[in-house]
Every structure is written in structure tokens, then in C-alpha cells.
Design an enzyme around this catalytic site. Structure first.
Site, PDB file in Angstrom:
ATOM      1  N   HIS A  26       4.916   0.944   8.618  1.00 47.59           N
ATOM      2  CA  HIS A  26       3.995   2.383   8.847  1.00 47.59           C
ATOM      3  C   HIS A  26       5.027   3.403   8.428  1.00 47.59           C
ATOM      4  CE1 HIS A  26       1.358   0.125  11.183  1.00 47.59           C
ATOM      5  NE2 HIS A  26       0.517   0.886  10.762  1.00 47.59           N
ATOM      6  N   ARG A  41      -2.232  -7.361  11.615  1.00 44.93           N
ATOM      7  CA  ARG A  41      -1.437  -6.471  11.499  1.00 44.93           C
ATOM      8  C   ARG A  41      -1.345  -5.580  12.912  1.00 44.93           C
ATOM      9  NH1 ARG A  41       1.804  -3.268   8.148  1.00 44.93           N
ATOM     10  NH2 ARG A  41       1.247  -1.117   8.051  1.00 44.93           N
ATOM     11  N   TYR A  65      -1.691   2.782  18.873  1.00 40.91           N
ATOM     12  CA  TYR A  65      -1.520   1.685  19.446  1.00 40.91           C
ATOM     13  C   TYR A  65      -0.984   1.790  20.912  1.00 40.91           C
ATOM     14  CZ  TYR A  65      -2.445  -0.391  14.683  1.00 40.91           C
ATOM     15  OH  TYR A  65      -3.137  -0.539  13.607  1.00 40.91           O
ATOM     16  N   LYS A  67       0.862  -1.097   0.084  1.00 35.29           N
ATOM     17  CA  LYS A  67       0.136  -0.100   0.087  1.00 35.29           C
ATOM     18  C   LYS A  67       0.922   1.272  -0.137  1.00 35.29           C
ATOM     19  CE  LYS A  67      -3.786   2.547   2.603  1.00 35.29           C
ATOM     20  NZ  LYS A  67      -4.544   2.263   3.775  1.00 35.29           N
ATOM     21  N   HIS A  84      -7.296  -7.211   9.086  1.00 36.72           N
ATOM     22  CA  HIS A  84      -6.189  -6.276   9.658  1.00 36.72           C
ATOM     23  C   HIS A  84      -6.000  -6.426  10.980  1.00 36.72           C
ATOM     24  CE1 HIS A  84      -4.477  -2.449   9.735  1.00 36.72           C
ATOM     25  NE2 HIS A  84      -4.738  -1.950  10.669  1.00 36.72           N
TER      26      HIS A  84
END
Length: 332
Positions: free
Chosen positions: A306, A283, A315, A199, A280
Site C-alpha cells: 500500500h 488481500r 483495517y 496497480k 479483493h
């Protein structure tokens, strides 16, 4: 003499016409190639989403006899209002706005993003809110629960490898199912996986993910992937493939949607609500678990790839809500 001049003039004129025609053909070919580059500028998933969003808009316009391309300020405002009234999330409405804007730009029409539209959109966001409720992460304890219920047969061997690798590599769904045997390189410490595209890496630059050996063979992602490849007799091509009801391994690569289906299947098997989890979740679970164990922000971002520290910090904030909490031990 005059005949020679006439012939020379005719020759130059013919060659000029030929040169113009050839130049036109070259430019036409270049234009087609340029359009291909434009199409490839966005990820395929993004393109598909835009196409789906555009179809929704045109269908809505047709049902009310309103213009879609080019649309009008009033039509656009009514459409956005309809989406908000029907309960669509802010993120979905934002994507629909982008799709409509992209379609108008591609057709050389003026973008219908007027001041009135911006005010309508601002009002919608204020009314419905923009905070997204994400899916729950599969933290390490939950993953271990899942591993205990996975059957020890071919399908289970595949699913164990997929879940462990997806977690340890913090892979996105498309990255996980896109791995080929040729992308895996054994090293002393485990394996290194080369990602062809992701991505955040649409330009095909080399991006590698290191997967170390686990402390326990039952939860080791390297052991799990090797066991799957051996059991399925896969020596090249797609690593994760579909299996038919007769236990035969297909040549066909698993779709990214299959990852979500597999996750939900085992989430339900351990008694959790499958609606709270998605593909997801692996991940997100890695990042959450790593943050809980005190791993540095830099190391988490290195493994998860990221590009922005926003999500990683999200997180970390989530896992530290009760650390040094002022409401703890105050006599309540």
C-alpha cells in the site's frame, strides 16, 4: 553562368522540399509514438473502465437525442442526475465524470466541468453519500475453513495454491494471475516473487514480495505452490491456468475475474454469503488478520505494498473497535 545559377537554385529547392517532407514524416511518427505513451499512461483496467463509461454516456445521449461530444452543460447535468436517480454509487458516478472529461480533453474540446456541474455533483454526494460498503475480508479462520473443503484433486491443488498465495502475498487479483514461474525465486526462508507490474507500479520498476514458509504444511503457501507446479507439470510461463472438464491444464493464464469466481465458490461451500466477498477479500483479509495479530502498520504496508497508510489504518481501526471500548464493563 546563368544556367549554373539556375541549376544550383533548383537543386537547393528540391533538397529543401525533401528535407521538409522527411522532417514531416519524422514528426508524424513521433506524434503517433507520443499518443501510444499517452494511452499507456493509465493502467489497462482504468482504460477499459473509461471506455465502458464513455459508451454508457453516448448511448444515454443517443436515446434522448442529446449531444455527447462535445456535450453541453445541461446534458451533463441531466446525465449525472439520471445516474443518481437510477441508484448508481458515488464512486461509479465519479468515474463517469472522469471518463467524460478525458474524452473531451482527448478530442481538444473544453472540459464540460463547469460550476453548475460541480454544484450538481456536490448535491448528489450529499444526498446519496460517498461511503463505500466494501466486501468482507477473508480472515485466517475463514481461510482455514475454506482449505478444509477444497478437494484433493488437480483443480483443488490449484485453488489451494492460489488462495494461500493470494492471502500471504496480499496480492491484487491482476498481480496474482500475472505471476510466471520465472518470477519465483526459491530462497532459504521461502520464495521471493518479482512483480512486473501492479496497480501502484505502472512504470515497471522492480517490486518483490517475500513469501515465508508456513508453520503447517497444510497451510503453507510455499508448499502449496510447489505442489501445484509439480502436479500440473508447469515449468515455465503462467503459474495459474485454467483446467478443462477433462482435467487438462491449459496454456492459457487465468483471468483476474476467475480469482473472484474461485473465492465465491468456496465461500459458498463453507456456508457464507458469496455476495459479501470478492477477489479483493484475500488481500483485505491478510491486512485485517495481520492487524488483529498486532503486526505493525509498517510491516503490513511492506507486504501489501500500500502506498498510502489510509487503507491499512482502516483495517486496524476495524479490528480494534472493541479494544479499550468505553462501553465495556460499565455495568450494562
Amino acid at each position: 553562368m546563368n544556367d549554373n545559377i539556375h541549376n544550383a537554385g533548383s537543386f537547393l529547392a528540391e533538397n529543401k522540399d525533401t528535407s521538409i517532407q522527411e522532417a514531416s514524416e519524422v514528426l508524424h511518427a513521433l506524434m503517433e509514438e507520443a499518443n501510444t505513451y499517452v494511452s499507456n499512461a493509465k493502467a489497462q483496467n482504468t482504460v477499459r473502465s473509461y471506455q465502458s463509461d464513455w459508451r454508457h454516456f453516448t448511448s444515454w445521449c443517443d436515446s434522448f437525442g442529446l449531444p455527447s461530444l462535445p456535450t453541453t452543460e445541461e446534458t451533463f447535468a441531466l446525465y449525472l442526475t439520471s445516474l443518481a436517480k437510477d441508484g448508481y454509487k458515488a464512486s461509479t458516478i465519479q468515474r463517469r465524470i472522469s471518463a467524460i472529461t478525458q474524452a473531451h480533453t482527448a478530442a481538444d474540446y473544453e472540459t464540460p466541468n463547469t460550476n453548475k456541474i460541480r454544484l450538481v455533483w456536490a448535491g448528489i454526494k450529499r444526498t446519496i453519500g460517498t461511503e463505500e460498503k466494501g466486501k468482507d475480508p477473508i480472515i485466517l479462520d475463514t481461510l482455514k475453513q475454506i482449505l478444509e473443503v477444497i478437494p484433493d484433486r488437480l483443480l483443488g491443488i490449484r485453488d489451494r495454491a492460489l488462495l494461500l498465495l493470494g492471502f500471504a502475498g496480499a496480492f491484487r487479483r491482476s498481480e496474482l494471475v500475472g505471476i510466471d514461474v520465472e518470477d519465483i525465486k526459491p530462497v532459504k526462508e521461502g520464495i521471493v516473487i518479482s512483480l512486473k507490474n501492479s496497480k501502484t507500479n505502472q512504470e515497471g520498476k522492480k517490486e518483490v514480495v517475500a513469501i515465508p514458509y508456513g508453520e503447517n504444511q497444510d497451510t503453507c503457501p510455499v508448499h502449496a505452490i510447489n505442489k501445484w507446479l509439480e502436479a500440473a507439470n508447469i515449468s515455465d510461463g503462467a503459474v495459474f491456468r485454467s483446467i478443462n472438464r477433462h482435467g487438462q491444464v491449459s496454456e492459457k493464464r487465468l483471468s483476474d475475474k476467475a480469482v473472484a469466481i474461485i473465492v465465491k465458490r468456496y465461500i459458498e461451500a463453507v456456508g457464507l454469503n458469496e455476495e459479501d466477498y470478492s477477489g479483493h477479500s484475500l488481500r483485505a483479509g491478510f491486512a485485517t488478520t495481520a492487524a488483529m495479530l498486532g503486526k505493525s502498520e509498517r510491516s503490513i504496508m511492506k507486504q501489501s505494498r500500500h502506498k498510502s497508510d489510509y487503507m491499512v489504518r482502516k483495517y486496524i481501526r476495524h479490528t480494534s473497535l472493541f479494544e479499550e471500548n468505553a462501553a465495556t464493563d460499565i455495568g450494562l
